[in-house]
Write an enzyme that holds these catalytic residues in place. Structure first.
Site, PDB file in Angstrom:
ATOM      1  N   ARG A 196     -52.999   1.454 -30.429  1.00 15.36           N
ATOM      2  CA  ARG A 196     -51.451   2.366 -29.880  1.00 15.36           C
ATOM      3  C   ARG A 196     -50.311   1.461 -30.308  1.00 15.36           C
ATOM      4  O   ARG A 196     -49.442   1.241 -29.374  1.00 15.36           O
ATOM      5  CB  ARG A 196     -51.214   1.898 -27.949  1.00 15.36           C
ATOM      6  CG  ARG A 196     -53.095   3.282 -27.788  1.00 15.36           C
ATOM      7  CD  ARG A 196     -52.692   4.885 -28.313  1.00 15.36           C
ATOM      8  NE  ARG A 196     -53.974   5.096 -27.730  1.00 15.36           N
ATOM      9  CZ  ARG A 196     -55.049   5.363 -28.195  1.00 15.36           C
ATOM     10  NH1 ARG A 196     -56.130   4.684 -29.145  1.00 15.36           N
ATOM     11  NH2 ARG A 196     -55.899   6.236 -26.973  1.00 15.36           N
ATOM     12  N   SER A 227     -52.840   9.074 -21.926  1.00 16.67           N
ATOM     13  CA  SER A 227     -52.509   7.960 -21.620  1.00 16.67           C
ATOM     14  C   SER A 227     -51.646   7.319 -20.609  1.00 16.67           C
ATOM     15  O   SER A 227     -50.730   7.575 -21.678  1.00 16.67           O
ATOM     16  CB  SER A 227     -53.740   7.202 -21.991  1.00 16.67           C
ATOM     17  OG  SER A 227     -54.566   7.970 -21.890  1.00 16.67           O
ATOM     18  N   GLU A 277     -48.221   3.177 -21.993  1.00 15.29           N
ATOM     19  CA  GLU A 277     -48.467   3.673 -23.799  1.00 15.29           C
ATOM     20  C   GLU A 277     -47.554   4.218 -24.715  1.00 15.29           C
ATOM     21  O   GLU A 277     -46.659   4.350 -25.651  1.00 15.29           O
ATOM     22  CB  GLU A 277     -49.464   3.843 -23.392  1.00 15.29           C
ATOM     23  CG  GLU A 277     -50.473   4.136 -24.514  1.00 15.29           C
ATOM     24  CD  GLU A 277     -50.388   5.418 -25.197  1.00 15.29           C
ATOM     25  OE1 GLU A 277     -49.078   5.207 -26.653  1.00 15.29           O
ATOM     26  OE2 GLU A 277     -50.837   5.918 -25.082  1.00 15.29           O
TER      27      GLU A 277
HETATM   28  N1  EPU Z   1     -61.777   5.585 -14.265  1.00 10.48           N
HETATM   29  C1  EPU Z   1     -61.501   5.377 -13.556  1.00 10.48           C
HETATM   30  N2  EPU Z   1     -61.667   6.618 -12.657  1.00 10.48           N
HETATM   31  C2  EPU Z   1     -59.885   6.804 -13.248  1.00 10.48           C
HETATM   32  C3  EPU Z   1     -59.857   7.479 -15.078  1.00 10.48           C
HETATM   33  C4  EPU Z   1     -61.490   6.391 -15.770  1.00 10.48           C
HETATM   34  O1  EPU Z   1     -63.147   4.993 -13.346  1.00 10.48           O
HETATM   35  O2  EPU Z   1     -59.441   7.590 -12.602  1.00 10.48           O
HETATM   36  C5  EPU Z   1     -63.215   4.896 -15.426  1.00 10.48           C
HETATM   37  C6  EPU Z   1     -63.951   5.802 -16.100  1.00 10.48           C
HETATM   38  O3  EPU Z   1     -65.479   6.451 -15.274  1.00 10.48           O
HETATM   39  C7  EPU Z   1     -64.483   5.118 -17.446  1.00 10.48           C
HETATM   40  C8  EPU Z   1     -63.441   4.798 -17.401  1.00 10.48           C
HETATM   41  O4  EPU Z   1     -62.288   4.479 -16.613  1.00 10.48           O
HETATM   42  O5  EPU Z   1     -65.026   4.647 -16.818  1.00 10.48           O
HETATM   43  C9  EPU Z   1     -62.511   4.989 -19.071  1.00 10.48           C
HETATM   44  O6  EPU Z   1     -62.061   6.151 -18.656  1.00 10.48           O
HETATM   45  P1  EPU Z   1     -62.070   7.338 -20.175  1.00 10.48           P
HETATM   46  O7  EPU Z   1     -63.193   7.541 -20.797  1.00 10.48           O
HETATM   47  O8  EPU Z   1     -61.401   8.019 -19.157  1.00 10.48           O
HETATM   48  O9  EPU Z   1     -61.252   6.392 -21.149  1.00 10.48           O
HETATM   49  P2  EPU Z   1     -59.494   5.707 -21.229  1.00 10.48           P
HETATM   50  O10 EPU Z   1     -60.290   4.580 -21.001  1.00 10.48           O
HETATM   51  O11 EPU Z   1     -59.408   5.508 -19.870  1.00 10.48           O
HETATM   52  C10 EPU Z   1     -59.141   6.197 -23.411  1.00 10.48           C
HETATM   53  C11 EPU Z   1     -58.069   6.342 -23.772  1.00 10.48           C
HETATM   54  C12 EPU Z   1     -57.610   8.237 -24.327  1.00 10.48           C
HETATM   55  C13 EPU Z   1     -58.913   8.770 -24.593  1.00 10.48           C
HETATM   56  C14 EPU Z   1     -60.389   7.969 -24.877  1.00 10.48           C
HETATM   57  C15 EPU Z   1     -61.479   8.359 -24.949  1.00 10.48           C
HETATM   58  C16 EPU Z   1     -56.440   4.414 -23.647  1.00 10.48           C
HETATM   59  C17 EPU Z   1     -54.972   4.341 -22.555  1.00 10.48           C
HETATM   60  N3  EPU Z   1     -56.844   5.889 -23.706  1.00 10.48           N
HETATM   61  O12 EPU Z   1     -59.149   6.539 -22.077  1.00 10.48           O
HETATM   62  O13 EPU Z   1     -56.426   8.329 -24.668  1.00 10.48           O
HETATM   63  O14 EPU Z   1     -58.948  10.277 -24.959  1.00 10.48           O
HETATM   64  O15 EPU Z   1     -59.986   6.721 -23.852  1.00 10.48           O
HETATM   65  O16 EPU Z   1     -61.465   8.045 -26.123  1.00 10.48           O
HETATM   66  O17 EPU Z   1     -57.189   3.972 -24.598  1.00 10.48           O
HETATM   67  C18 EPU Z   1     -54.101   8.654 -24.971  1.00 10.48           C
HETATM   68  O18 EPU Z   1     -53.776   7.584 -25.574  1.00 10.48           O
HETATM   69  O19 EPU Z   1     -52.996   9.142 -24.167  1.00 10.48           O
HETATM   70  C19 EPU Z   1     -55.629   8.839 -24.663  1.00 10.48           C
HETATM   71  C20 EPU Z   1     -55.448  10.022 -23.729  1.00 10.48           C
END
Ligand code: EPU
Length: 355
Positions: free
Chosen positions: A164, A251, A351
Site C-alpha cells: 500500500r 481498510s 492506510e
Molecule cells: N478478521 C477478524 N475480524 C474482523 C476482520 C478480520 O477476525 O473484524 C480476520 C478475518 O477473519 C481473517 C483476517 O482477519 O482471518 C483477515 O481479514 P480479511 O480476509 O477480511 O482481510 P484483511 O487483511 O482485513 C486485506 C486488505 C483488503 C483486501 C483483503 C483481501 C489491507 C489493509 N487490507 O484485508 O484491502 O480486500 O485483504 O485481500 O491489506 C483495502 O486496502 O482497502 C482493502 C479492502
C-alpha cells in the site's frame, strides 16, 4: 480549462465527508495541466491531486488547488507473444477497467475486481486484494511534473512500490534509501495514464484462503478468470460496505508485520491471533482481527463507526446533511490505535491519505 471556486467535495470522496475545495480544476487531458501551469497565479499554488477519493480522509476544506483527474480512454497499447500491454487514462474507473479487460479476453486483473477508485490512484497506494497487488501487473505510467510541466514516465522500480505504498505517497526524501525511492512525488506529479502488462501465460491466483474456499465449494479445479472475478465480487460484497450506500475508505489501517519473537509473545497471550508468515521471515498480522479482539466492531465516535462485518473498515454513520467529519474519523482511529497498542504492543498505521 474551467477554474471552479468553493466546490463541494462530499460527492468526491467515498467517506462522504462534507468539505470544500477552495479552487478546483477538472483535468480531462494532459493539456489542461499545461494550461493551468501557464497561469502564474495557479502555477505557484500547492496542489492536491484527486482521483476517485476512495482512499482519503478530509479533515477540513482543501486549501491547495485540487486537480480532479478525469482523463478517460483505454486501449491495447501493444501485444507480444508473452503479454498484452494495456493503457488507461487516470480518470477511468478501476473496476470498469477490470471488467473491460476480461471482456476482451485478457485475464490477470480479476483478483482486483470491485476495488473502488480510479486507474490513476491505483499505483499511488499499490492497490491489492486476494493475493495480487498492482505491482504484479504494472508496466509503466505517464505523469506530469507539476512544477516544470514536463511529462515523464516511470517503470515499476521507479515507482518504488511497497505494501500500500509508492513514491507518490511520500512528499520528502526518505533517509533510508537513495534515488529513486527517496524521490517523494506526493503533490509534485499528476499521473495521467497507467499501463498494465497482462501475461498470456495466465494462472489462477487462489492463494488467499477465502478464494480457495470458493474453489473447493465450486468443485472446479481450474476456474476461469471470469469465475474468479465473480467470487471476488461476492467476497467483497459480503465483507465490505458499498461506499455508495455506506461511506468508507476501505481498510483504514495497514496489516502490521512483526518479528517471529514478537508474534510468539502475542500468541502466548492470545493463541487465536490471525497471522501469516511472509517470505522475508517476518509475520503479518490481521489488523482487522486485532481491532475486533479489542471489541471495536460496531462502536462509534460521533458519526464515525467501526463496520460490524469487518473491523478494519471505518464508516460514516451520519447522513448527507449531517455527515461524519474527518475529525471524528481521526478521533476514532486514534482511540483504536491506543487500545490495540495497549493490548498487543502494536502501532497500527493508517492506510488512507489524511488531507
Ligand atoms: N478478521 C477478524 N475480524 C474482523 C476482520 C478480520 O477476525 O473484524 C480476520 C478475518 O477473519 C481473517 C483476517 O482477519 O482471518 C483477515 O481479514 P480479511 O480476509 O477480511 O482481510 P484483511 O487483511 O482485513 C486485506 C486488505 C483488503 C483486501 C483483503 C483481501 C489491507 C489493509 N487490507 O484485508 O484491502 O480486500 O485483504 O485481500 O491489506 C483495502 O486496502 O482497502 C482493502 C479492502
Amino acid at each position: 480549462m474551467l477554474v471552479e471556486k468553493n466546490v463541494p467535495l462530499q460527492g468526491c470522496n467515498t467517506f462522504g465527508i462534507a468539505a470544500r475545495a477552495h479552487t478546483l480544476v477538472r483535468v480531462q487531458a494532459a493539456q489542461d495541466i499545461h494550461a493551468l501551469l501557464a497561469e502564474p497565479l495557479l502555477a505557484q499554488q500547492p496542489k492536491f491531486v484527486l482521483g476517485g477519493g476512495s482512499n482519503i480522509v478530509l479533515t477540513g476544506d482543501v486549501q491547495p488547488l485540487v486537480l480532479k483527474m478525469e482523463i478517460k480512454g483505454r486501449r491495447l497499447l501493444a501485444e507480444t507473444d508473452q503479454a498484452w500491454i494495456i493503457e488507461a487514462g487516470a480518470g477511468e474507473c478501476w473496476h470498469d477497467l477490470v471488467q473491460w479487460t476480461l471482456q476482451q479476453g485478457w485475464p490477470g486483473l480479476e483478483n482486483l475486481a470491485l476495488i473502488p477508485g480510479t486507474v490513476g490512484a491505483a499505483p499511488v497506494q499499490n492497490i491489492g486484494a486476494y493475493g495480487i497487488e498492482l505491482q504484479d501487473r504494472f508496466h509503466s505510467l505517464c505523469a506530469i511534473d507539476l512544477g516544470s510541466g514536463s511529462a515523464f514516465e516511470l517503470d515499476a522500480a521507479q515507482c518504488a512500490f511497497g505494501y500500500r505504498d509508492s513514491v507518490f505517497k511520500h512528499s520528502a526524501p526518505r533517509p533510508d534509501a537513495g534515488q529513486p525511492r527517496g524521490l517523494g512525488l506526493a503533490g509534485r506529479a499528476a499521473i495521467t495514464h497507467v499501463r498494465l502488462r497482462l501475461p498470456k501465460a495466465w494462472r489462477p491466483e487462489l492463494g488467499y484462503l477465502d478464494l480457495e474456499r470458493k474453489r473447493q465449494e465450486s468443485g472446479s479445479p481450474q476456474p476461469s478468470a471470469q469465475q474468479i472475478f465473480q467470487w471476488v465480487c461476492e467476497l467483497r460484497r459480503a465483507k465490505l460496505p458499498d461506499p455508495a450506500v455506506l461511506g468508507n475508505a476501505g481498510s483504514f489501517f495497514k496489516n502490521p508485520t512483526v518479528t517471529p519473537e514478537q508474534c510468539r509473545d502475542i500468541i502466548a497471550r492470545d493463541p487465536k491471533v490471525v497471522h501469516y508468515p511472509l517470505a522475508d521471515g517476518r509475520i503479518k498480522l490481521a489488523a482487522g482481527w486485532l481491532i475486533d479482539a479489542c471489541g471495536w466492531k460496531g462502536k462509534r465516535v460521533g458519526h464515525a463507526g467501526v463496520y460490524e462485518r469487518q473491523a478494519l473498515v471505518l464508516v460514516n454513520r451520519g447522513t448527507p446533511e449531517d455527515s461524519v467529519t474527518g475529525g471524528e474519523v481521526m478521533t476514532l482511529a486514534r482511540a483504536i490505535q491506543t487500545s490495540v497498542y495497549e493490548r498487543f504492543g502494536i502501532r497500527l498505521e493508517p492506510e488512507p491519505v489524511v488531507v
